[in-house]
Write a protein that holds these residues in place. Structure first.
Motif, PDB file in Angstrom:
ATOM      1  N   UNK A 275      39.567  52.743  29.167  1.00 17.82           N
ATOM      2  CA  UNK A 275      39.444  54.145  29.580  1.00 17.82           C
ATOM      3  C   UNK A 275      39.702  54.303  31.080  1.00 17.82           C
ATOM      4  N   UNK A 276      39.247  53.330  31.839  1.00 19.07           N
ATOM      5  CA  UNK A 276      39.369  53.410  33.295  1.00 19.07           C
ATOM      6  C   UNK A 276      40.831  53.347  33.753  1.00 19.07           C
ATOM      7  N   UNK A 277      41.676  52.572  33.053  1.00  9.92           N
ATOM      8  CA  UNK A 277      43.060  52.367  33.484  1.00  9.92           C
ATOM      9  C   UNK A 277      44.051  53.350  32.865  1.00  9.92           C
ATOM     10  N   UNK A 278      43.593  54.217  31.966  1.00 12.64           N
ATOM     11  CA  UNK A 278      44.510  55.172  31.330  1.00 12.64           C
ATOM     12  C   UNK A 278      45.180  56.074  32.360  1.00 12.64           C
ATOM     13  N   UNK A 279      44.386  56.683  33.213  1.00  9.87           N
ATOM     14  CA  UNK A 279      44.939  57.611  34.196  1.00  9.87           C
ATOM     15  C   UNK A 279      45.812  56.910  35.236  1.00  9.87           C
ATOM     16  N   UNK A 280      45.362  55.754  35.819  1.00  8.49           N
ATOM     17  CA  UNK A 280      46.253  55.059  36.764  1.00  8.49           C
ATOM     18  C   UNK A 280      47.590  54.649  36.151  1.00  8.49           C
ATOM     19  N   UNK A 281      47.591  54.233  34.878  1.00  6.26           N
ATOM     20  CA  UNK A 281      48.840  53.856  34.222  1.00  6.26           C
ATOM     21  C   UNK A 281      49.767  55.056  34.109  1.00  6.26           C
TER      22      UNK A 281
ATOM     23  N   UNK B 156      36.570  41.335  37.864  1.00  2.79           N
ATOM     24  CA  UNK B 156      37.367  40.345  37.139  1.00  2.79           C
ATOM     25  C   UNK B 156      38.012  40.880  35.872  1.00  2.79           C
ATOM     26  N   UNK B 157      37.317  41.745  35.143  1.00  2.54           N
ATOM     27  CA  UNK B 157      37.885  42.260  33.893  1.00  2.54           C
ATOM     28  C   UNK B 157      39.156  43.074  34.153  1.00  2.54           C
ATOM     29  N   UNK B 158      39.127  43.894  35.197  1.00  5.59           N
ATOM     30  CA  UNK B 158      40.314  44.672  35.550  1.00  5.59           C
ATOM     31  C   UNK B 158      41.441  43.757  36.027  1.00  5.59           C
ATOM     32  N   UNK B 159      41.093  42.748  36.830  1.00  4.00           N
ATOM     33  CA  UNK B 159      42.098  41.796  37.323  1.00  4.00           C
ATOM     34  C   UNK B 159      42.773  41.079  36.167  1.00  4.00           C
TER      35      UNK B 159
END
Length: 320
Positions: free
Chosen positions: A95-101, A284-287
């Protein structure tokens, strides 16, 4: 071709597995303690309470297990589409990376199209007018464009168009989700990315066209009385596309990974900027998710290039 594609995809699986092991090992070798970074600061907790909270957080995120067990659990979740939780913002990574993508695609799709179209036009004209005034100017400008780092180009654009002329915002995201606002905030970073890729891509086109124009089949086509436009665009350009396909494929892949510096300078919330922030915050999970995303993208890029070669040049045959 279908059998070849299936075979290549299957061969990518062990490669991706090895990459995942290496990336996981590197993430664990990074300095710092993510659990310690999550601990509240300036509270009146006793040492026992702090130790208990540290233990609870470690159990919650599975960081109390052995590295082998952590890797197996992480890989199993990844295969199910569960990318874990961001340790920094306490939200699911998906959910966190949806908008940045989405933001990264918006930023890069315009610059990729612009740089490709302009590089084709400039490269062909430069090759067909070799040694002329246009070619000399082109050679000089592209050499300058390759030599100047993209962050310096971005800073120059901000200085002139934001600070001096005050035409465009220096950084940030659109204040309203409207087309006009997106155009205003995307203009400077798009120009920076276009300049950065146009110089090298247009030189690829020029050199490929020069090689093609010196081939025997071009002289034969001209001796048959074909129009010069037909010779250039129907014969020379198609054969010149093979090395250009490589550069274009990596330019497309760079839509997701190559704009991190530009996003950082313009404070633009894309996945490149988020990766830099995650490294600084030891998230780490995002990395891991973004690193695996880039690795798989690279593997797919090699497959796309092979398929594109076969489509561009009938002489290329893909053997299953």
């Amino acid at each position: 071709m279908f059998r070849y594609i299936v075979k290549r995809i299957l061969s990518m699986i062990p490669t991706a597995l090895i990459i995942s092991i290496i990336l996981f090992a590197f993430s664990k070798a990074m300095p710092g303690d993510p659990i310690q970074a999550m601990m509240p600061q300036g509270t009146a907790m006793t040492k026992t309470q702090e130790e208990q909270l540290y233990k609870n957080l470690s159990e919650r995120y599975g960081l109390d297990k052995s590295y082998t067990e952590q890797y197996v659990r992480w890989l199993g979740r990844m295969l199910k589409g569960d990318f874990g939780e961001s340790l920094r913002v306490r939200k699911p990574v998906k959910d966190y990376l949806k908008e940045p993508l989405k933001n990264t695609i918006y930023l890069n799709i315009g610059s990729t199209i612009l740089s490709f179209v302009l590089s084709i036009l400039i490269g062909i004209r430069s090759a067909t007018h070799r040694g002329g005034a246009f070619d000399k100017i082109f050679q000089t400008l592209t050499l300058i464009g390759i030599s100047i780092p993209i962050f310096f180009i971005a800073l120059l654009l901000i200085y002139f168009f934001s600070f001096r002329l005050k035409w465009l915002p220096a950084n940030g995201m659109p204040r309203q989700n409207t087309f006009g606002q997106w155009v205003i905030y995307l203009t400077l970073p798009t120009i920076a990315l276009t300049i950065g890729s146009l110089a090298s891509l247009s030189r690829y086109v020029r050199n490929s066209m020069l090689d093609a124009l010196n081939q025997d089949y071009i002289r034969t086509a001209r001796s048959k009385g074909l129009k010069e436009k037909t010779v250039i665009y129907s014969h020379a350009f198609r054969n010149a596309l093979i090395p250009v396909v490589t550069a274009l494929t990596w330019a497309i892949l760079g839509m997701f990974s190559g704009s991190a510096i530009t996003e950082r300078i313009f404070s633009y919330r894309g996945i490149g900027n988020e990766l830099i922030t995650a490294v600084i915050a030891q998230d780490y999970n995002v990395i891991l998710v973004l690193s695996m995303f880039y690795a798989i993208l690279t593997l797919l890029g090699n497959l796309i290039m092979d398929i594109a070669y076969a489509l561009v040049d009938p002489r290329v045959r893909l053997e299953a």
